[in-house]
Motif scaffolding. Sequence first.
Motif, PDB file in Angstrom:
ATOM      1  N   VAL A 163       0.843  -1.196   0.000  1.00 34.43           N
ATOM      2  CA  VAL A 163       0.000   0.000   0.000  1.00 34.43           C
ATOM      3  C   VAL A 163       0.882   1.251   0.000  1.00 34.43           C
ATOM      4  O   VAL A 163       0.650   2.192  -0.765  1.00 34.43           O
ATOM      5  CB  VAL A 163      -0.961   0.010   1.211  1.00 34.43           C
ATOM      6  CG1 VAL A 163      -1.657   1.356   1.352  1.00 34.43           C
ATOM      7  CG2 VAL A 163      -1.995  -1.100   1.083  1.00 34.43           C
ATOM      8  N   ALA A 164       1.916   1.245   0.841  1.00 30.12           N
ATOM      9  CA  ALA A 164       2.821   2.407   0.912  1.00 30.12           C
ATOM     10  C   ALA A 164       3.492   2.662  -0.431  1.00 30.12           C
ATOM     11  O   ALA A 164       3.573   3.808  -0.888  1.00 30.12           O
ATOM     12  CB  ALA A 164       3.867   2.193   2.004  1.00 30.12           C
ATOM     13  N   VAL A 165       3.956   1.604  -1.078  1.00 24.94           N
ATOM     14  CA  VAL A 165       4.602   1.752  -2.388  1.00 24.94           C
ATOM     15  C   VAL A 165       3.596   2.260  -3.419  1.00 24.94           C
ATOM     16  O   VAL A 165       3.932   3.097  -4.267  1.00 24.94           O
ATOM     17  CB  VAL A 165       5.228   0.412  -2.842  1.00 24.94           C
ATOM     18  CG1 VAL A 165       5.671   0.471  -4.286  1.00 24.94           C
ATOM     19  CG2 VAL A 165       6.390   0.040  -1.941  1.00 24.94           C
ATOM     20  N   SER A 166       2.361   1.808  -3.326  1.00 22.70           N
ATOM     21  CA  SER A 166       1.332   2.254  -4.269  1.00 22.70           C
ATOM     22  C   SER A 166       0.969   3.722  -4.057  1.00 22.70           C
ATOM     23  O   SER A 166       0.613   4.419  -5.004  1.00 22.70           O
ATOM     24  CB  SER A 166       0.082   1.383  -4.136  1.00 22.70           C
ATOM     25  OG  SER A 166       0.381   0.056  -4.511  1.00 22.70           O
ATOM     26  N   ILE A 167       1.069   4.189  -2.828  1.00 21.47           N
ATOM     27  CA  ILE A 167       0.794   5.598  -2.536  1.00 21.47           C
ATOM     28  C   ILE A 167       1.880   6.490  -3.138  1.00 21.47           C
ATOM     29  O   ILE A 167       1.598   7.600  -3.586  1.00 21.47           O
ATOM     30  CB  ILE A 167       0.655   5.816  -1.015  1.00 21.47           C
ATOM     31  CG1 ILE A 167      -0.657   5.195  -0.536  1.00 21.47           C
ATOM     32  CG2 ILE A 167       0.720   7.290  -0.651  1.00 21.47           C
ATOM     33  CD1 ILE A 167      -0.819   5.164   0.970  1.00 21.47           C
ATOM     34  N   VAL A 168       3.108   5.974  -3.188  1.00 18.90           N
ATOM     35  CA  VAL A 168       4.215   6.744  -3.772  1.00 18.90           C
ATOM     36  C   VAL A 168       3.945   7.055  -5.236  1.00 18.90           C
ATOM     37  O   VAL A 168       4.310   8.099  -5.749  1.00 18.90           O
ATOM     38  CB  VAL A 168       5.549   5.973  -3.611  1.00 18.90           C
ATOM     39  CG1 VAL A 168       6.655   6.611  -4.434  1.00 18.90           C
ATOM     40  CG2 VAL A 168       5.933   5.891  -2.150  1.00 18.90           C
ATOM     41  N   ARG A 169       3.298   6.138  -5.927  1.00 18.36           N
ATOM     42  CA  ARG A 169       2.996   6.313  -7.352  1.00 18.36           C
ATOM     43  C   ARG A 169       1.477   6.286  -7.533  1.00 18.36           C
ATOM     44  O   ARG A 169       0.930   5.332  -8.075  1.00 18.36           O
ATOM     45  CB  ARG A 169       3.654   5.187  -8.132  1.00 18.36           C
ATOM     46  CG  ARG A 169       3.647   5.350  -9.608  1.00 18.36           C
ATOM     47  CD  ARG A 169       4.520   6.538 -10.006  1.00 18.36           C
ATOM     48  NE  ARG A 169       5.004   6.382 -11.330  1.00 18.36           N
ATOM     49  CZ  ARG A 169       6.265   6.523 -11.668  1.00 18.36           C
ATOM     50  NH1 ARG A 169       7.161   6.815 -10.781  1.00 18.36           N
ATOM     51  NH2 ARG A 169       6.625   6.389 -12.917  1.00 18.36           N
ATOM     52  N   PRO A 170       0.768   7.332  -7.075  1.00 19.42           N
ATOM     53  CA  PRO A 170      -0.691   7.288  -7.047  1.00 19.42           C
ATOM     54  C   PRO A 170      -1.376   7.381  -8.409  1.00 19.42           C
ATOM     55  O   PRO A 170      -2.578   7.238  -8.477  1.00 19.42           O
ATOM     56  CB  PRO A 170      -1.055   8.499  -6.180  1.00 19.42           C
ATOM     57  CG  PRO A 170       0.067   9.446  -6.361  1.00 19.42           C
ATOM     58  CD  PRO A 170       1.291   8.578  -6.563  1.00 19.42           C
ATOM     59  N   ARG A 171      -0.626   7.566  -9.487  1.00 20.73           N
ATOM     60  CA  ARG A 171      -1.300   7.694 -10.781  1.00 20.73           C
ATOM     61  C   ARG A 171      -1.926   6.372 -11.240  1.00 20.73           C
ATOM     62  O   ARG A 171      -2.801   6.366 -12.079  1.00 20.73           O
ATOM     63  CB  ARG A 171      -0.354   8.237 -11.844  1.00 20.73           C
ATOM     64  CG  ARG A 171       0.706   7.283 -12.260  1.00 20.73           C
ATOM     65  CD  ARG A 171       1.555   7.914 -13.332  1.00 20.73           C
ATOM     66  NE  ARG A 171       2.600   6.978 -13.700  1.00 20.73           N
ATOM     67  CZ  ARG A 171       3.529   7.237 -14.559  1.00 20.73           C
ATOM     68  NH1 ARG A 171       3.549   8.387 -15.163  1.00 20.73           N
ATOM     69  NH2 ARG A 171       4.445   6.342 -14.833  1.00 20.73           N
ATOM     70  N   ASP A 172      -1.464   5.259 -10.697  1.00 23.21           N
ATOM     71  CA  ASP A 172      -2.084   3.971 -11.012  1.00 23.21           C
ATOM     72  C   ASP A 172      -3.131   3.684  -9.940  1.00 23.21           C
ATOM     73  O   ASP A 172      -2.897   2.973  -8.977  1.00 23.21           O
ATOM     74  CB  ASP A 172      -1.020   2.868 -11.060  1.00 23.21           C
ATOM     75  CG  ASP A 172      -1.573   1.562 -11.606  1.00 23.21           C
ATOM     76  OD1 ASP A 172      -2.801   1.466 -11.803  1.00 23.21           O
ATOM     77  OD2 ASP A 172      -0.775   0.632 -11.820  1.00 23.21           O
ATOM     78  N   LYS A 173      -4.295   4.300 -10.122  1.00 28.87           N
ATOM     79  CA  LYS A 173      -5.371   4.223  -9.120  1.00 28.87           C
ATOM     80  C   LYS A 173      -5.871   2.799  -8.922  1.00 28.87           C
ATOM     81  O   LYS A 173      -6.217   2.415  -7.812  1.00 28.87           O
ATOM     82  CB  LYS A 173      -6.539   5.124  -9.521  1.00 28.87           C
ATOM     83  CG  LYS A 173      -6.167   6.569  -9.729  1.00 28.87           C
ATOM     84  CD  LYS A 173      -6.016   7.282  -8.421  1.00 28.87           C
ATOM     85  CE  LYS A 173      -5.845   8.773  -8.697  1.00 28.87           C
ATOM     86  NZ  LYS A 173      -4.958   9.421  -7.806  1.00 28.87           N
ATOM     87  N   ALA A 174      -5.905   2.007  -9.990  1.00 31.53           N
ATOM     88  CA  ALA A 174      -6.384   0.624  -9.866  1.00 31.53           C
ATOM     89  C   ALA A 174      -5.447  -0.199  -8.980  1.00 31.53           C
ATOM     90  O   ALA A 174      -5.896  -0.980  -8.145  1.00 31.53           O
ATOM     91  CB  ALA A 174      -6.515  -0.021 -11.241  1.00 31.53           C
ATOM     92  N   ALA A 175      -4.142  -0.006  -9.147  1.00 31.35           N
ATOM     93  CA  ALA A 175      -3.178  -0.735  -8.317  1.00 31.35           C
ATOM     94  C   ALA A 175      -3.263  -0.281  -6.866  1.00 31.35           C
ATOM     95  O   ALA A 175      -3.173  -1.100  -5.950  1.00 31.35           O
ATOM     96  CB  ALA A 175      -1.763  -0.553  -8.857  1.00 31.35           C
TER      97      ALA A 175
END
Length: 125
Positions: free
Chosen positions: A54-66
Amino acid sequence: MRSPARLRSVVAGILAVLILVQAFLAGRHLFGAWGITVHGVIGNTAFLLAIVLVAVSIVRPRDKAALAASVVLALLLTTQIGLGYAGRTNLNAAAWHIPNGVLSFGIAVYLATRSTRTVDAEVHP
Protein backbone atom coordinates in the motif's frame (compact mmCIF):
# COMPACT_ATOMS: atom_id res chain seq x y z
CA MET A 1 14.72 -0.87 -7.96
CA ARG A 2 14.20 1.56 -10.77
CA SER A 3 10.62 2.55 -10.04
CA PRO A 4 7.79 2.20 -7.53
CA ALA A 5 5.92 0.11 -10.13
CA ARG A 6 8.79 -2.40 -10.27
CA LEU A 7 8.97 -2.54 -6.47
CA ARG A 8 5.20 -3.03 -6.33
CA SER A 9 5.53 -5.89 -8.81
CA VAL A 10 8.22 -7.61 -6.74
CA VAL A 11 6.35 -7.18 -3.44
CA ALA A 12 3.07 -8.38 -4.99
CA GLY A 13 4.86 -11.40 -6.48
CA ILE A 14 6.36 -12.29 -3.12
CA LEU A 15 2.92 -11.92 -1.54
CA ALA A 16 1.39 -14.26 -4.13
CA VAL A 17 4.07 -16.88 -3.38
CA LEU A 18 3.58 -16.52 0.38
CA ILE A 19 -0.19 -16.93 0.04
CA LEU A 20 0.34 -20.05 -2.09
CA VAL A 21 2.71 -21.44 0.54
CA GLN A 22 0.00 -20.68 3.11
CA ALA A 23 -2.43 -22.94 1.28
CA PHE A 24 0.16 -25.73 1.20
CA LEU A 25 0.91 -25.37 4.91
CA ALA A 26 -2.78 -25.34 5.80
CA GLY A 27 -3.30 -28.51 3.81
CA ARG A 28 -0.35 -30.18 5.54
CA HIS A 29 -1.82 -29.18 8.88
CA LEU A 30 -5.28 -30.52 8.02
CA PHE A 31 -4.13 -33.77 6.45
CA GLY A 32 -0.80 -34.38 8.10
CA ALA A 33 1.14 -33.97 11.28
CA TRP A 34 2.47 -30.44 10.72
CA GLY A 35 1.73 -27.69 13.20
CA ILE A 36 0.01 -24.48 12.23
CA THR A 37 2.57 -22.11 13.82
CA VAL A 38 4.56 -21.52 10.62
CA HIS A 39 1.29 -20.85 8.78
CA GLY A 40 0.54 -18.06 11.26
CA VAL A 41 4.02 -16.56 11.06
CA ILE A 42 3.91 -16.45 7.27
CA GLY A 43 0.39 -15.00 7.42
CA ASN A 44 1.57 -12.16 9.64
CA THR A 45 4.54 -11.58 7.33
CA ALA A 46 2.20 -11.44 4.33
CA PHE A 47 0.08 -8.85 6.14
CA LEU A 48 3.15 -6.69 6.77
CA LEU A 49 4.14 -6.96 3.10
CA ALA A 50 0.61 -5.90 2.13
CA ILE A 51 1.10 -2.74 4.20
CA VAL A 52 4.40 -2.14 2.37
CA LEU A 53 2.55 -2.68 -0.91
CA VAL A 54 0.00 0.00 0.00
CA ALA A 55 2.82 2.41 0.91
CA VAL A 56 4.60 1.75 -2.39
CA SER A 57 1.33 2.25 -4.27
CA ILE A 58 0.79 5.60 -2.54
CA VAL A 59 4.21 6.74 -3.77
CA ARG A 60 3.00 6.31 -7.35
CA PRO A 61 -0.69 7.29 -7.05
CA ARG A 62 -1.30 7.69 -10.78
CA ASP A 63 -2.08 3.97 -11.01
CA LYS A 64 -5.37 4.22 -9.12
CA ALA A 65 -6.38 0.62 -9.87
CA ALA A 66 -3.18 -0.73 -8.32
CA LEU A 67 -3.61 1.51 -5.29
CA ALA A 68 -7.20 0.38 -4.81
CA ALA A 69 -6.28 -3.29 -5.24
CA SER A 70 -3.40 -2.90 -2.77
CA VAL A 71 -5.73 -1.42 -0.16
CA VAL A 72 -8.30 -4.18 -0.76
CA LEU A 73 -5.57 -6.81 -0.40
CA ALA A 74 -4.39 -5.30 2.89
CA LEU A 75 -7.98 -5.31 4.16
CA LEU A 76 -8.49 -8.91 3.05
CA LEU A 77 -5.30 -10.00 4.80
CA THR A 78 -6.35 -8.14 7.96
CA THR A 79 -9.63 -10.06 7.79
CA GLN A 80 -7.71 -13.26 7.05
CA ILE A 81 -5.72 -12.98 10.27
CA GLY A 82 -8.92 -12.46 12.26
CA LEU A 83 -10.62 -15.38 10.53
CA GLY A 84 -7.59 -17.57 11.18
CA TYR A 85 -7.60 -16.93 14.91
CA ALA A 86 -11.40 -17.08 15.17
CA GLY A 87 -11.41 -20.26 13.07
CA ARG A 88 -9.75 -22.14 15.92
CA THR A 89 -13.09 -22.18 17.73
CA ASN A 90 -15.64 -21.09 15.12
CA LEU A 91 -16.37 -23.25 12.08
CA ASN A 92 -17.95 -20.38 10.12
CA ALA A 93 -14.80 -18.30 10.49
CA ALA A 94 -12.69 -21.29 9.44
CA ALA A 95 -14.93 -21.81 6.40
CA TRP A 96 -14.55 -18.16 5.30
CA HIS A 97 -10.79 -18.29 5.86
CA ILE A 98 -10.32 -20.47 2.77
CA PRO A 99 -12.20 -18.44 0.11
CA ASN A 100 -10.77 -15.22 1.55
CA GLY A 101 -7.30 -16.71 1.03
CA VAL A 102 -8.16 -17.65 -2.55
CA LEU A 103 -9.42 -14.11 -3.25
CA SER A 104 -6.28 -12.66 -1.66
CA PHE A 105 -4.12 -14.86 -3.88
CA GLY A 106 -5.99 -13.69 -6.97
CA ILE A 107 -5.55 -10.03 -6.11
CA ALA A 108 -1.84 -10.53 -5.34
CA VAL A 109 -1.33 -12.21 -8.74
CA TYR A 110 -3.33 -9.42 -10.41
CA LEU A 111 -1.11 -6.81 -8.77
CA ALA A 112 2.08 -8.64 -9.71
CA THR A 113 1.06 -8.88 -13.36
CA ARG A 114 -0.48 -5.39 -13.51
CA SER A 115 2.65 -3.92 -12.01
CA THR A 116 4.78 -5.75 -14.56
CA ARG A 117 2.71 -4.25 -17.38
CA THR A 118 3.05 -0.81 -15.78
CA VAL A 119 6.82 -1.24 -15.50
CA ASP A 120 7.05 -2.27 -19.16
CA ALA A 121 5.01 0.79 -20.17
CA GLU A 122 7.31 3.07 -18.14
CA VAL A 123 10.52 1.55 -19.50
CA HIS A 124 9.33 1.16 -23.12
CA PRO A 125 6.85 4.00 -23.82
